[in-house]
Design a protein around this motif. Structure first.
Motif, PDB file in Angstrom:
ATOM      1  N   LEU A  41       0.806  -1.228   0.000  1.00  9.93           N
ATOM      2  CA  LEU A  41       0.000   0.000   0.000  1.00  9.93           C
ATOM      3  C   LEU A  41       0.838   1.277   0.000  1.00  9.93           C
ATOM      4  O   LEU A  41       0.288   2.373  -0.160  1.00  9.93           O
ATOM      5  CB  LEU A  41      -0.961  -0.002   1.195  1.00  9.93           C
ATOM      6  N   LEU A  42       2.153   1.155   0.168  1.00  4.71           N
ATOM      7  CA  LEU A  42       3.030   2.330   0.139  1.00  4.71           C
ATOM      8  C   LEU A  42       3.236   2.877  -1.276  1.00  4.71           C
ATOM      9  O   LEU A  42       3.695   3.992  -1.456  1.00  4.71           O
ATOM     10  CB  LEU A  42       4.393   1.990   0.748  1.00  4.71           C
ATOM     11  N   TYR A  43       2.880   2.073  -2.284  1.00  7.76           N
ATOM     12  CA  TYR A  43       3.094   2.494  -3.672  1.00  7.76           C
ATOM     13  C   TYR A  43       1.959   3.408  -4.132  1.00  7.76           C
ATOM     14  O   TYR A  43       0.782   3.155  -3.850  1.00  7.76           O
ATOM     15  CB  TYR A  43       3.155   1.283  -4.600  1.00  7.76           C
ATOM     16  N   GLY A  44       2.327   4.477  -4.850  1.00  6.57           N
ATOM     17  CA  GLY A  44       1.322   5.358  -5.442  1.00  6.57           C
ATOM     18  C   GLY A  44       0.712   6.309  -4.427  1.00  6.57           C
ATOM     19  O   GLY A  44       1.215   6.483  -3.304  1.00  6.57           O
ATOM     20  N   PRO A  45      -0.414   6.972  -4.803  1.00  6.78           N
ATOM     21  CA  PRO A  45      -1.056   7.934  -3.900  1.00  6.78           C
ATOM     22  C   PRO A  45      -1.526   7.265  -2.612  1.00  6.78           C
ATOM     23  O   PRO A  45      -1.894   6.086  -2.609  1.00  6.78           O
ATOM     24  CB  PRO A  45      -2.233   8.463  -4.725  1.00  6.78           C
ATOM     25  N   GLN A  46      -1.499   8.020  -1.534  1.00  6.52           N
ATOM     26  CA  GLN A  46      -1.869   7.501  -0.225  1.00  6.52           C
ATOM     27  C   GLN A  46      -3.244   8.017   0.209  1.00  6.52           C
ATOM     28  O   GLN A  46      -3.709   9.053  -0.241  1.00  6.52           O
ATOM     29  CB  GLN A  46      -0.810   7.915   0.804  1.00  6.52           C
ATOM     30  N   LYS A  47      -3.884   7.251   1.076  1.00 15.12           N
ATOM     31  CA  LYS A  47      -5.216   7.651   1.553  1.00 15.12           C
ATOM     32  C   LYS A  47      -5.133   8.885   2.435  1.00 15.12           C
ATOM     33  O   LYS A  47      -6.048   9.705   2.444  1.00 15.12           O
ATOM     34  CB  LYS A  47      -5.856   6.488   2.320  1.00 15.12           C
ATOM     35  N   GLU A  48      -4.053   9.021   3.184  1.00 15.23           N
ATOM     36  CA  GLU A  48      -3.854  10.210   4.010  1.00 15.23           C
ATOM     37  C   GLU A  48      -3.150  11.276   3.172  1.00 15.23           C
ATOM     38  O   GLU A  48      -2.043  11.049   2.673  1.00 15.23           O
ATOM     39  CB  GLU A  48      -3.015   9.880   5.244  1.00 15.23           C
ATOM     40  N   ALA A  49      -3.779  12.420   3.018  1.00 14.02           N
ATOM     41  CA  ALA A  49      -3.275  13.465   2.116  1.00 14.02           C
ATOM     42  C   ALA A  49      -1.861  13.916   2.469  1.00 14.02           C
ATOM     43  O   ALA A  49      -1.090  14.310   1.583  1.00 14.02           O
ATOM     44  CB  ALA A  49      -4.233  14.653   2.132  1.00 14.02           C
ATOM     45  N   GLU A  50      -1.519  13.860   3.739  1.00 12.72           N
ATOM     46  CA  GLU A  50      -0.214  14.363   4.152  1.00 12.72           C
ATOM     47  C   GLU A  50       0.920  13.374   3.859  1.00 12.72           C
ATOM     48  O   GLU A  50       2.101  13.723   3.949  1.00 12.72           O
ATOM     49  CB  GLU A  50      -0.222  14.694   5.648  1.00 12.72           C
ATOM     50  N   LYS A  51       0.577  12.132   3.505  1.00 13.84           N
ATOM     51  CA  LYS A  51       1.594  11.122   3.235  1.00 13.84           C
ATOM     52  C   LYS A  51       1.949  11.089   1.753  1.00 13.84           C
ATOM     53  O   LYS A  51       1.100  11.303   0.894  1.00 13.84           O
ATOM     54  CB  LYS A  51       1.105   9.742   3.680  1.00 13.84           C
ATOM     55  N   ILE A  52       3.205  10.807   1.472  1.00 13.21           N
ATOM     56  CA  ILE A  52       3.679  10.684   0.095  1.00 13.21           C
ATOM     57  C   ILE A  52       4.141   9.249  -0.122  1.00 13.21           C
ATOM     58  O   ILE A  52       5.015   8.749   0.590  1.00 13.21           O
ATOM     59  CB  ILE A  52       4.827  11.661  -0.191  1.00 13.21           C
ATOM     60  N   GLY A  53       3.550   8.583  -1.089  1.00 17.17           N
ATOM     61  CA  GLY A  53       3.896   7.200  -1.358  1.00 17.17           C
ATOM     62  C   GLY A  53       5.068   7.065  -2.312  1.00 17.17           C
ATOM     63  O   GLY A  53       5.590   8.052  -2.845  1.00 17.17           O
ATOM     64  N   LYS A  54       5.491   5.841  -2.518  1.00 20.49           N
ATOM     65  CA  LYS A  54       6.556   5.571  -3.485  1.00 20.49           C
ATOM     66  C   LYS A  54       6.045   5.869  -4.895  1.00 20.49           C
ATOM     67  O   LYS A  54       4.871   5.643  -5.201  1.00 20.49           O
ATOM     68  CB  LYS A  54       6.979   4.104  -3.410  1.00 20.49           C
ATOM     69  N   THR A  55       6.917   6.379  -5.742  1.00 24.94           N
ATOM     70  CA  THR A  55       6.546   6.610  -7.138  1.00 24.94           C
ATOM     71  C   THR A  55       6.213   5.274  -7.791  1.00 24.94           C
ATOM     72  O   THR A  55       7.046   4.363  -7.818  1.00 24.94           O
ATOM     73  CB  THR A  55       7.694   7.282  -7.908  1.00 24.94           C
ATOM     74  N   LEU A  56       4.988   5.140  -8.297  1.00 28.04           N
ATOM     75  CA  LEU A  56       4.551   3.882  -8.891  1.00 28.04           C
ATOM     76  C   LEU A  56       4.906   3.857 -10.376  1.00 28.04           C
ATOM     77  O   LEU A  56       4.565   4.773 -11.129  1.00 28.04           O
ATOM     78  CB  LEU A  56       3.040   3.703  -8.711  1.00 28.04           C
ATOM     79  N   MET A  57       5.611   2.800 -10.782  1.00 25.58           N
ATOM     80  CA  MET A  57       6.032   2.624 -12.167  1.00 25.58           C
ATOM     81  C   MET A  57       5.424   1.332 -12.709  1.00 25.58           C
ATOM     82  O   MET A  57       4.928   0.492 -11.963  1.00 25.58           O
ATOM     83  CB  MET A  57       7.558   2.543 -12.264  1.00 25.58           C
ATOM     84  N   ARG A  58       5.484   1.181 -14.034  1.00 28.36           N
ATOM     85  CA  ARG A  58       4.977  -0.044 -14.649  1.00 28.36           C
ATOM     86  C   ARG A  58       5.852  -0.420 -15.837  1.00 28.36           C
ATOM     87  O   ARG A  58       6.243   0.436 -16.609  1.00 28.36           O
ATOM     88  CB  ARG A  58       3.538   0.156 -15.117  1.00 28.36           C
TER      89      ARG A  58
ATOM     90  N   VAL B 203      10.056   0.802 -18.560  1.00 26.22           N
ATOM     91  CA  VAL B 203       9.507   1.080 -17.243  1.00 26.22           C
ATOM     92  C   VAL B 203       9.061   2.533 -17.236  1.00 26.22           C
ATOM     93  O   VAL B 203       9.882   3.451 -17.321  1.00 26.22           O
ATOM     94  CB  VAL B 203      10.534   0.806 -16.128  1.00 26.22           C
ATOM     95  N   LEU B 204       7.762   2.742 -17.131  1.00 26.54           N
ATOM     96  CA  LEU B 204       7.164   4.067 -17.261  1.00 26.54           C
ATOM     97  C   LEU B 204       6.488   4.484 -15.968  1.00 26.54           C
ATOM     98  O   LEU B 204       5.981   3.640 -15.223  1.00 26.54           O
ATOM     99  CB  LEU B 204       6.131   4.075 -18.392  1.00 26.54           C
ATOM    100  N   LYS B 205       6.450   5.789 -15.718  1.00 31.75           N
ATOM    101  CA  LYS B 205       5.708   6.281 -14.571  1.00 31.75           C
ATOM    102  C   LYS B 205       4.224   6.047 -14.810  1.00 31.75           C
ATOM    103  O   LYS B 205       3.718   6.277 -15.900  1.00 31.75           O
ATOM    104  CB  LYS B 205       5.973   7.775 -14.349  1.00 31.75           C
ATOM    105  N   TRP B 206       3.535   5.579 -13.778  1.00 33.60           N
ATOM    106  CA  TRP B 206       2.121   5.226 -13.906  1.00 33.60           C
ATOM    107  C   TRP B 206       1.279   6.493 -13.785  1.00 33.60           C
ATOM    108  O   TRP B 206       0.671   6.771 -12.762  1.00 33.60           O
ATOM    109  CB  TRP B 206       1.729   4.203 -12.844  1.00 33.60           C
ATOM    110  N   ASP B 207       1.232   7.262 -14.865  1.00 30.50           N
ATOM    111  CA  ASP B 207       0.487   8.520 -14.886  1.00 30.50           C
ATOM    112  C   ASP B 207      -0.898   8.314 -15.480  1.00 30.50           C
ATOM    113  O   ASP B 207      -1.034   7.772 -16.580  1.00 30.50           O
ATOM    114  CB  ASP B 207       1.226   9.571 -15.724  1.00 30.50           C
ATOM    115  N   VAL B 208      -1.931   8.727 -14.756  1.00 29.13           N
ATOM    116  CA  VAL B 208      -3.307   8.683 -15.248  1.00 29.13           C
ATOM    117  C   VAL B 208      -3.981  10.007 -14.916  1.00 29.13           C
ATOM    118  O   VAL B 208      -3.499  10.778 -14.074  1.00 29.13           O
ATOM    119  CB  VAL B 208      -4.102   7.517 -14.614  1.00 29.13           C
ATOM    120  N   ASP B 209      -5.103  10.288 -15.565  1.00 30.48           N
ATOM    121  CA  ASP B 209      -5.817  11.541 -15.312  1.00 30.48           C
ATOM    122  C   ASP B 209      -6.418  11.579 -13.911  1.00 30.48           C
ATOM    123  O   ASP B 209      -6.396  12.614 -13.241  1.00 30.48           O
ATOM    124  CB  ASP B 209      -6.922  11.738 -16.356  1.00 30.48           C
ATOM    125  N   SER B 210      -6.987  10.447 -13.470  1.00 30.65           N
ATOM    126  CA  SER B 210      -7.617  10.360 -12.148  1.00 30.65           C
ATOM    127  C   SER B 210      -6.995   9.206 -11.381  1.00 30.65           C
ATOM    128  O   SER B 210      -7.291   8.034 -11.642  1.00 30.65           O
ATOM    129  CB  SER B 210      -9.128  10.149 -12.295  1.00 30.65           C
TER     130      SER B 210
END
Length: 390
Positions: A137-154, A161-168
């Protein structure tokens, strides 16, 4: 990558509610199952992500997320399909033997076998099932706004290996969260994910499947649920462990070949289903169009048939399947295809909205499939053959 055998020792017990799922149920015959009319199923929610694609629709919502699931629920579809894996903390590999010591088994929703992140310019790779739930659960956006997760790649099929960028974007989630937070009327098609490069022993599969089943039986309530898997032993075993929910066998139908012959054709898929008393097949759509005579064999075997694949994002290909008697399609472009299906046919009512008692025979007849001659079907198949080449 070489095949790796997984052997399991000391598989821990789970509650009797999982061990006894099939008690008192007649397992001697496969229970037939019919989809609610011709069904549209959202692939990984509102569609899979293709990060390198120029089509923005493939990067609208994070696939396999609560946000994507609930977005798909806004359209007239019956199910969403998603991928479940079990985090197995404490699995140690010694040559070809595994000592199984579980601490926080938790079914999570994620498609890929490996997950990637980037720190200080270095890309790190981890097998999803080797992570604990908290690590996953540390990967990508976090449920708590103040927390910063690991940059999620694919990693793409081409090896980028690309950054997992989506609109939403949305945080990663567990199977339990999906049951609790997704619109209750939406059915779940749960694909049980296993690595193609690993040969699994029965004990390992039993443990993983019981872990998933426990969550389903605890949280599904009245939600429609279907299980599916490309792993033939897992598909048959989940049917053996329970009779409450239908089980489908997933197949590439010859579009990609595997060492396990059971995965290489619709004919083999029929055998897997009949031997394991499964309720249906989910085939790559090109395999069906190349071998349309298999549809009759599948129906004669009292099996349901669904399809997946890129062609299911083409309205004409979807309508052709409706004409041919296929029961439903798994699609990425949920909005477009659900609208197309609504325009092309009168959809039968869902189980929660049956025909009113005043409905006439004409009303019932209006939902029947259109009738085409074999020559007409052959002609349409020739037109579709051009699409199959791409």
């Amino acid at each position: 990558m070489a095949l790796r055998t997984v052997l399991v020792a000391d598989v821990p017990s789970l509650p009797d509610s999982v061990y006894g799922l099939s008690e008192g149920l007649d397992m001697s015959k496969p229970r037939s199952f019919k989809m609610p009319g011709f069904s549209v199923i959202g692939h990984r929610g509102n569609g899979m992500n293709v990060l390198q694609s120029s089509d923005r629709r493939t990067r609208g919502f994070k696939e396999n997320s609560i946000l994507s699931f609930n977005s798909a629920a806004k359209f007239p579809i019956d199910f969403i399909e998603f991928d479940v894996q079990v985090n197995l903390l404490g699995v140690f590999f010694f040559l070809i033997r595994v000592r199984f010591v579980t601490k926080d088994d938790c079914p999570v929703i994620f498609h890929d076998d490996f997950i990637y992140s980037q720190e200080n310019g270095i890309v790190n790779e981890s097998r999803v099932t080797d992570l604990s739930l908290s690590e996953f659960l540390l990967y990508g956006p976090q449920k708590e706004a103040e927390k910063i997760g690991k940059t999620l790649m694919r990693k793409s099929k081409e090896g980028q290996v690309l950054k997992w960028d989506v609109d939403s974007d949305d945080p990663l989630c567990t199977l339990q969260e999906a049951f609790e937070r997704v619109e209750q009327s939406l059915g779940f098609n749960i694909e049980l994910k296993f690595d193609d490069q690993i040969v699994y022993e029965r004990e390992f599969l039993v443990h993983v499947l019981r872990t998933v089943l426990q969550v389903v039986f605890d949280y599904a309530k009245d939600r429609p649920v279907i299980f599916s898997s490309f792993q033939p032993d897992a598909a048959q075993l989940v049917r053996e462990l329970q009779s409450t929910y239908p089980v489908y066998f997933l197949t590439d139908a010859g579009n990609q070949m595997y060492k396990d012959e059971r995965r290489n054709s619709l004919e083999e898929a029929i055998k897997v289903c009949l031997e394991g008393k499964l309720q249906g097949i989910v085939s790559e759509v090109k395999g069906v169009f190349r071998n349309p005579s298999a549809i009759a064999k599948i129906k004669e075997s009292n099996l349901s048939l669904l399809t997946y694949g890129k062609l299911n994002n083409v309205g004409e290909a979807v309508y052709m399947q409706y004409v041919m008697g296929i029961d439903g399609v798994i699609v990425d472009f949920v909005e477009e295809i659900s609208e197309s299906v609504t325009l092309m046919m009168i959809r039968p009512p869902s189980p929660s909205s049956p025909l009113p008692s005043s409905a006439s025979k004409d009303d019932v007849a209006a939902i029947a499939r259109p009738e085409f001659s074999q020559k007409e079907i052959d002609f349409l198949l020739k037109l579709l053959s051009q699409l199959i080449q791409h």
